[in-house]
Design an enzyme around this catalytic site. Structure first.
Site, PDB file in Angstrom:
ATOM      1  CE1 TYR A 108      -3.882   1.914   0.448  1.00 30.51           C
ATOM      2  CE2 TYR A 108      -2.597   3.458   1.723  1.00 30.51           C
ATOM      3  CZ  TYR A 108      -3.805   3.130   0.924  1.00 30.51           C
ATOM      4  OH  TYR A 108      -4.809   3.997   0.748  1.00 30.51           O
ATOM      5  CD1 TRP A 110      -1.633   6.731  -1.888  1.00 34.20           C
ATOM      6  CD2 TRP A 110      -1.826   8.568  -3.151  1.00 34.20           C
ATOM      7  NE1 TRP A 110      -2.790   7.222  -1.941  1.00 34.20           N
ATOM      8  CE2 TRP A 110      -3.185   8.354  -2.482  1.00 34.20           C
ATOM      9  CE3 TRP A 110      -2.168   9.686  -4.160  1.00 34.20           C
ATOM     10  CZ2 TRP A 110      -4.245   8.909  -2.946  1.00 34.20           C
ATOM     11  CZ3 TRP A 110      -2.985  10.470  -4.522  1.00 34.20           C
ATOM     12  CH2 TRP A 110      -4.075  10.053  -3.584  1.00 34.20           C
TER      13      TRP A 110
HETATM   14  N1  MGD Z   1      -2.423   8.324  11.722  1.00 34.44           N
HETATM   15  C1  MGD Z   1      -2.671   8.371  10.725  1.00 34.44           C
HETATM   16  N2  MGD Z   1      -2.273   7.386   9.786  1.00 34.44           N
HETATM   17  C2  MGD Z   1      -2.534   7.259   8.392  1.00 34.44           C
HETATM   18  C3  MGD Z   1      -3.503   8.227   7.910  1.00 34.44           C
HETATM   19  C4  MGD Z   1      -4.074   9.339   8.859  1.00 34.44           C
HETATM   20  O1  MGD Z   1      -5.096   9.936   8.329  1.00 34.44           O
HETATM   21  N3  MGD Z   1      -3.598   9.172   9.993  1.00 34.44           N
HETATM   22  N4  MGD Z   1      -3.997   8.251   6.488  1.00 34.44           N
HETATM   23  C5  MGD Z   1      -3.635   7.057   5.868  1.00 34.44           C
HETATM   24  C6  MGD Z   1      -3.734   7.125   4.411  1.00 34.44           C
HETATM   25  S1  MGD Z   1      -5.439   7.853   3.855  1.00 34.44           S
HETATM   26  C7  MGD Z   1      -2.993   6.992   3.581  1.00 34.44           C
HETATM   27  S2  MGD Z   1      -3.153   6.995   1.781  1.00 34.44           S
HETATM   28  C8  MGD Z   1      -1.761   6.515   3.804  1.00 34.44           C
HETATM   29  C9  MGD Z   1      -0.331   6.827   3.109  1.00 34.44           C
HETATM   30  O2  MGD Z   1       0.536   5.900   3.102  1.00 34.44           O
HETATM   31  P1  MGD Z   1       2.215   5.880   2.791  1.00 34.44           P
HETATM   32  O3  MGD Z   1       2.478   4.395   2.482  1.00 34.44           O
HETATM   33  O4  MGD Z   1       2.739   6.705   3.985  1.00 34.44           O
HETATM   34  O5  MGD Z   1       2.258   6.829   1.513  1.00 34.44           O
HETATM   35  P2  MGD Z   1       3.214   7.377   0.767  1.00 34.44           P
HETATM   36  O6  MGD Z   1       4.247   8.354   1.415  1.00 34.44           O
HETATM   37  O7  MGD Z   1       2.755   8.212  -0.568  1.00 34.44           O
HETATM   38  O8  MGD Z   1       4.061   6.212   0.138  1.00 34.44           O
HETATM   39  C10 MGD Z   1       4.919   6.097  -1.301  1.00 34.44           C
HETATM   40  C11 MGD Z   1       5.955   5.484  -1.143  1.00 34.44           C
HETATM   41  O9  MGD Z   1       6.498   5.154  -2.361  1.00 34.44           O
HETATM   42  C12 MGD Z   1       7.615   5.515  -2.747  1.00 34.44           C
HETATM   43  N5  MGD Z   1       7.917   5.891  -4.335  1.00 34.44           N
HETATM   44  C13 MGD Z   1       7.805   6.994  -4.849  1.00 34.44           C
HETATM   45  N6  MGD Z   1       7.936   6.667  -6.241  1.00 34.44           N
HETATM   46  C14 MGD Z   1       8.358   5.436  -6.347  1.00 34.44           C
HETATM   47  C15 MGD Z   1       8.744   4.587  -7.252  1.00 34.44           C
HETATM   48  O10 MGD Z   1       8.759   4.832  -8.338  1.00 34.44           O
HETATM   49  N7  MGD Z   1       8.853   3.344  -7.008  1.00 34.44           N
HETATM   50  C16 MGD Z   1       8.951   2.874  -5.713  1.00 34.44           C
HETATM   51  N8  MGD Z   1       9.381   1.373  -5.707  1.00 34.44           N
HETATM   52  N9  MGD Z   1       8.617   3.588  -4.846  1.00 34.44           N
HETATM   53  C17 MGD Z   1       8.363   4.857  -5.118  1.00 34.44           C
HETATM   54  C18 MGD Z   1       8.052   7.097  -2.017  1.00 34.44           C
HETATM   55  O11 MGD Z   1       9.359   7.335  -1.742  1.00 34.44           O
HETATM   56  C19 MGD Z   1       7.121   6.579  -0.655  1.00 34.44           C
HETATM   57  O12 MGD Z   1       8.119   5.989   0.284  1.00 34.44           O
HETATM   58  O13 MGD Z   1      -1.184   6.822   5.531  1.00 34.44           O
HETATM   59  C20 MGD Z   1      -2.295   6.458   6.167  1.00 34.44           C
HETATM   60  N10 MGD Z   1      -2.001   6.488   7.458  1.00 34.44           N
HETATM   61  N1  MGD Z   2      -1.555  17.793   0.711  1.00 36.67           N
HETATM   62  C1  MGD Z   2      -1.993  16.519   0.683  1.00 36.67           C
HETATM   63  N2  MGD Z   2      -3.293  16.051   0.202  1.00 36.67           N
HETATM   64  C2  MGD Z   2      -3.866  15.049   0.442  1.00 36.67           C
HETATM   65  C3  MGD Z   2      -3.095  13.920   1.027  1.00 36.67           C
HETATM   66  C4  MGD Z   2      -1.715  14.294   1.624  1.00 36.67           C
HETATM   67  O1  MGD Z   2      -1.157  13.579   2.219  1.00 36.67           O
HETATM   68  N3  MGD Z   2      -1.308  15.806   1.440  1.00 36.67           N
HETATM   69  N4  MGD Z   2      -3.573  12.738   1.056  1.00 36.67           N
HETATM   70  C5  MGD Z   2      -4.646  12.368   0.251  1.00 36.67           C
HETATM   71  C6  MGD Z   2      -5.176  11.071   0.805  1.00 36.67           C
HETATM   72  S1  MGD Z   2      -4.463   9.667   0.426  1.00 36.67           S
HETATM   73  C7  MGD Z   2      -6.582  11.072   1.430  1.00 36.67           C
HETATM   74  S2  MGD Z   2      -7.146   9.607   1.802  1.00 36.67           S
HETATM   75  C8  MGD Z   2      -7.217  12.355   1.724  1.00 36.67           C
HETATM   76  C9  MGD Z   2      -7.743  12.388   2.997  1.00 36.67           C
HETATM   77  O2  MGD Z   2      -8.661  13.510   3.062  1.00 36.67           O
HETATM   78  P1  MGD Z   2      -9.568  13.446   4.432  1.00 36.67           P
HETATM   79  O3  MGD Z   2      -9.432  12.053   5.327  1.00 36.67           O
HETATM   80  O4  MGD Z   2     -10.814  14.037   4.450  1.00 36.67           O
HETATM   81  O5  MGD Z   2      -8.469  14.301   5.353  1.00 36.67           O
HETATM   82  P2  MGD Z   2      -7.940  14.657   6.679  1.00 36.67           P
HETATM   83  O6  MGD Z   2      -6.772  15.815   6.522  1.00 36.67           O
HETATM   84  O7  MGD Z   2      -7.390  13.324   7.742  1.00 36.67           O
HETATM   85  O8  MGD Z   2      -9.136  15.098   7.512  1.00 36.67           O
HETATM   86  C10 MGD Z   2      -9.922  16.428   7.046  1.00 36.67           C
HETATM   87  C11 MGD Z   2     -10.395  17.018   8.289  1.00 36.67           C
HETATM   88  O9  MGD Z   2     -11.221  16.469   9.053  1.00 36.67           O
HETATM   89  C12 MGD Z   2     -11.480  16.688  10.266  1.00 36.67           C
HETATM   90  N5  MGD Z   2     -11.687  15.759  11.215  1.00 36.67           N
HETATM   91  C13 MGD Z   2     -11.105  14.805  11.637  1.00 36.67           C
HETATM   92  N6  MGD Z   2     -11.671  13.893  12.448  1.00 36.67           N
HETATM   93  C14 MGD Z   2     -13.107  14.500  12.669  1.00 36.67           C
HETATM   94  C15 MGD Z   2     -14.291  14.176  13.210  1.00 36.67           C
HETATM   95  O10 MGD Z   2     -14.464  13.239  13.950  1.00 36.67           O
HETATM   96  N7  MGD Z   2     -15.275  14.991  13.017  1.00 36.67           N
HETATM   97  C16 MGD Z   2     -15.396  16.025  12.098  1.00 36.67           C
HETATM   98  N8  MGD Z   2     -16.395  16.766  11.999  1.00 36.67           N
HETATM   99  N9  MGD Z   2     -14.119  16.499  11.572  1.00 36.67           N
HETATM  100  C17 MGD Z   2     -13.038  15.637  11.959  1.00 36.67           C
HETATM  101  C18 MGD Z   2     -10.234  17.027  10.617  1.00 36.67           C
HETATM  102  O11 MGD Z   2     -10.117  18.432  11.400  1.00 36.67           O
HETATM  103  C19 MGD Z   2      -9.305  17.494   9.256  1.00 36.67           C
HETATM  104  O12 MGD Z   2      -9.238  18.845   9.001  1.00 36.67           O
HETATM  105  O13 MGD Z   2      -6.378  13.390   1.574  1.00 36.67           O
HETATM  106  C20 MGD Z   2      -5.544  13.400   0.222  1.00 36.67           C
HETATM  107  N10 MGD Z   2      -4.877  14.645  -0.065  1.00 36.67           N
HETATM  108 MO    MO Z   3      -5.313   7.918   1.642  1.00 38.15          MO
END
Ligand code: MGD
Ligand code: MGD
Ligand code: MO
Length: 766
Positions: A108, A110
């Protein structure tokens, strides 16, 4: 000179060739370009994996030696043949003994926006070519929503691509109520490449047209319309109760649309018994809701009346379902919108993530772009994506998922490409222990991330800037021919080349490559996409002219989009793909699964940790860990934009001045954030725009554990809870987490996440 372009999830950039080397500039057609990419190039040679690298014990004592030392011993660089031979032997041996069910290839994350070099697709295709692998289902983003929404209305991908477009919102929406804001920082991204960032202008135009905004969120700043709006601070994870309170007002004041509920929905009567307290004796009225969510009862009642009196759009952030019982706020949002009866009307109904990505609200023609076919997976075993540590800890253990019971496979080898689990997973100390039980870990990575450091064999991957590809994202206006900006760093290779080398060693070279070079694949995937585009009136040019031009303009807007418009016009001709063909306010199917933690209609269920729970006496602050505004997840955490946002080298934690004062904490003080699972160092930033009792520590800091269990960099996953949202979805619940914060007084241990790992020469003595 023809312009060159490159594409990232956070935007398209122009590549300028200057005398001192290439430079990236904002895309000419982007009204609101993201700054994230501008510093990408200068960071692209730092912290790179230069050569195939092997953990020392593995080279000296053999494959599988001392997995418990993983992450704590040096690497030895080897040549490509040695590295590929070792990895191929590990795969061969594991598959011979345990079958392909012993290989986990979830991967998992991006990685690349270019659609061919997307690392996760590459590793899946490779592992399928050698007999399959244990996969993951769903996402960290939408674990609960992806499972529950198809039961009640439609799949998330379908809904995301048909969000009512910005122009329609501006023209028709009079009241926009959002749970969790419309965070523009998040709409910087769209998987495959956001081309025109339109959220800023979309919101501003609505505000100018007179739309009233109400942001129900613990954090005011996740909405910015350029004008004043109403902020209702809510206790985290209690929105379902608030929505029930609104629904109760609608039902008891006869403001609900009975004919809509009759014609388009199933099971309202069943739900209404719960709402009115017919069986449990507890009406879910506004006073009841206020006691849970902290928003005054009179405000809840008035909001319900206002919503019924105007064209109202209800929106929800994805973060709300990244919580214990995360299915409930999404189900309840749809239920509330159904009671208002405006679903399928211009500007009314619901949105499930305006702001979560640039996609929602876009109106360019919709077709599926170029994608690498992943082949057939012969292995049946899978996990819900966030059950990673559970799987590693409990081989053979049972788990429930969406109505069935399954068993965790016994994993002997993890292959990770394109993700950073030691950034993204919850309760990272627990993951580290579980991960060290696995005999073999192979990682492809451009950078020495925490996950690369936790591998046995690391293959250096190229970055997007070092190869050619095609960038394309759903409903964006431009398709991009990505040309290399610079040559590969040191000995880095494309994931495609790495997997070709492995597939050949394992007798699957032809199956993996089909005899195609990279350029052949790009042409093939592009040609394959042309008929799909043509079906929606988009005539893609011949590949060669597209590739030479570097860009294709799909054209002006298609037509205004209104979510579920066809269903509303003629529900018999356009039924939903739910069992009844209607919106299921009560789902017989979900009820039939018999899960106490996800019954047949939306309900308020107290989360494992929240401000109303007994645990809050010990840990009185609710920690939100949102997405970082300075980067995409952990990518380019070492680049300037991200590092400049740090204070004393640590991630800022947002807290209310009163909560800080009660703990003797001042602006920019170093603080220790802690609970029973772990602790991390962060730097306090004080603001009245966050609810009391709530702190916010964004994700993104490369995990940097110290010897005494203290995480040094501000990664919230040192503290989060690693449990499934419910028996139904098993989704990630990172937003359900209580902590306390104290001022750090001692000497702060240095951040070491950005130091190179120890790399030693072969055969050095210990
Ligand atoms: N506490 C908390 N934890 C969360 C979340 C949260 O809301 N709160 N959100 C969750 C969500 S929604 C997501 S999507 C995840 C994000 O999950 P992560 O796995 O942290 O996402 P990225 O940092 O996008 O990881 C992409 C990796 O791929 C590598 N990469 C880039 N290009 C290439 C390539 O061409 N080849 C290879 N082999 N590697 C490459 C980058 O260097 C990077 O290490 O985190 C989750 N974790
Ligand atoms: N710049 C940037 N953009 C991204 C990403 C990134 O890593 N960087 N990640 C992308 C990815 S993989 C994903 S999944 C999306 C995630 O998109 P989201 O999951 O919607 O994003 P978050 O930033 O975790 O949360 C958005 C807001 O929700 C509010 N919130 C949290 N908990 C609660 C709650 O219980 N109740 C209410 N009412 N509000 C709450 C927080 O205050 C926060 O500001 O974003 C995407 N966009
Ligand atoms: Mo995500």
């Amino acid at each position: 000179m023809t312009k060159r372009y490159t594409s990232t999830h956070w935007g398209i950039y122009e590549v300028l060739q200057a005398s001192e080397g290439p430079r990236l500039a904002p895309f000419f057609a982007d009204p609101d370009p993201s700054p994230i990419g501008l510093g990408m190039l200068e960071a692209s040679h730092e912290l790179r994996v230069a050569r195939p690298s092997v953990r020392r014990s593995v080279l000296e004592a053999g494959l599988g030696a001392h997995p418990e030392r993983r992450g704590n011993e040096p690497f030895v660089e080897v040549d490509w043949d040695t590295g590929l031979d070792l990895a191929a032997s590990a795969l061969r041996e594991v598959i011979r003994r345990g079958g392909n069910e012993a290989v986990f290839g979830g991967s998992y994350g991006w990685s690349s926006a270019g659609r061919f070099h997307h690392a996760q697709s590459q590793v899946h295709r490779f592992l399928n070519s050698i007999g399959g692998y244990v996969r993951h289902v769903d996402s960290y983003s939408l674990g609960a929503a992806r499972v529950v929404m198809p039961h009640i209305v439609a799949g998330m991908d379908e809904l995301m691509a048909q969000h009512t477009s910005w122009d329609v919102l501006r023209a028709h929406t009079r009241l926009f109520i959002t749970f969790g804001g419309v965070p523009r920082k998040n709409a910087q991204v769209n998987p495959g490449g956001a081309a025109e960032h339109r959220v800023r202008a979309g919101l501003a135009a609505m505000a100018e047209a007179g739309t009233r905004f109400v942001n129900i969120s613990p954090v005011a700043s996740d909405l910015d319309t350029g004008r004043e709006f109403t902020w209702l601070p809510v206790r985290p994870n209690t929105d379902t109760a608030l929505m029930l309170g609104m629904a109760h007002t609608l039902a008891t004041e006869n403001l609900h649309d009975r004919s809509f509920l009759e014609r388009y929905c199933a099971g309202y009567a069943h739900f209404e018994r719960y709402l009115l307290g017919a069986d449990d004796g507890q009406p879910k009225h506004a006073d009841w809701a206020a006691g849970i969510c902290g928003v005054p009862a009179a405000t809840i009642r008035q909001l319900a009346r206002d919503a019924a009196a105007a064209r109202t759009m209800l929106n929800i952030s994805w973060s709300l379902q990244r919580s214990d019982h995360g299915e409930q706020p999404f189900w309840m949002l749809v239920t509330l919108a159904a009671m208002l009866g405006q679903i399928g009307l211009p500007g009314g109904g619901f949105g499930v993530g305006y702001g979560a990505s640039n996609l929602m609200g876009m109106d360019h023609p919709r077709f599926s772009g170029p994608t690498l076919p992943q082949g057939q997976n012969a292995v049946r075993a899978f996990i819900p994506v966030a059950r990673l540590a559970d799987m590693l800890e409990n081989p053979g253990g049972a788990f429930t998922y969406n109505g069935s019971t399954h068993r965790y496979p016994a994993i002997e080898l993890i292959y990770w490409a394109g993700g950073n689990p030691f950034h993204h997973h919850q309760d990272l100390q627990r993951l580290a222990a579980a991960w060290r039980r696995v005999p073999h870990v192979i990682v492809n990575e451009p950078f020495w991330t925490p996950t690369a450091r936790m591998a046995d064999i690391v293959f250096p991957a190229t970055t997007t800037l070092e190869r050619e590809d095609i960038g394309f994202a759903t409903r964006e206006r431009y398709m991009i021919a990505m040309h290399p900006v610079q040559p590969p760093h040191a000995e880095a290779r494309d994931d495609y080349a790495i997997f070709t080398g492995l597939a050949e060693r394992l007798g699957a070279g032809a199956a993996f490559t089909e005899g195609r070079s990279v350029r052949d694949w790009l042409r093939h995937l592009y040609d394959d996409c042309r008929p799909r585009a043509a079906r929606v009136g988009v005539e893609l040019p011949e590949f060669d002219s597209f590739f030479a031009a570097g860009i294709f303009d799909i054209g002006e807007r298609a037509r205004p989009v209104v979510m579920l418009e066809d269903f509303r016009r003629d529900p018999a001709a356009h039924p939903l793909r739910t069992p009844s063909g209607r919106i299921e306010i009560h789902s017989e199917r979900v009820a039939g699964f018999g899960y106490a933690d996800c019954p047949g209609h939306p309900v308020w269920l107290a989360p494992e940790e929240w401000l109303g729970s007994a645990k809050a006496e010990r840990y009185p602050l609710h920690m939100l860990s949102d997405q970082p505004h300075t980067k995409l997840h952990s990518q380019y955490d070492h680049a300037r934009l991200s590092r400049e946002n740090r204070i004393h080298g640590r991630e800022p934690i947002l807290m209310h001045p009163a909560d800080a004062a009660a703990r003797g904490i001042g602006e920019h003080d170093l603080v220790r954030v802690h609970n029973a699972r772990g602790s991390t160092l962060a730097a306090a930033v004080l603001s009245e725009r966050i609810a009391r009792g709530v702190v916010k520590l964004s994700t993104g800091a490369w995990y940097d554990p110290g010897p005494d269990g203290l995480e040094k960099h501000g990664n919230p996953n040192a503290l989060t809870l690693d449990r499934g949202a419910s028996s139904l979805s098993q989704g990630c619940i990172a937003q359900t987490c209580l902590v306390d914060v104290e001022r750090w007084t001692g000497q702060a241990p240095p951040v070491t996440a950005f130091d190179m790992p120890d790399i030693v020469a072969r055969n050095t003595s210990r």
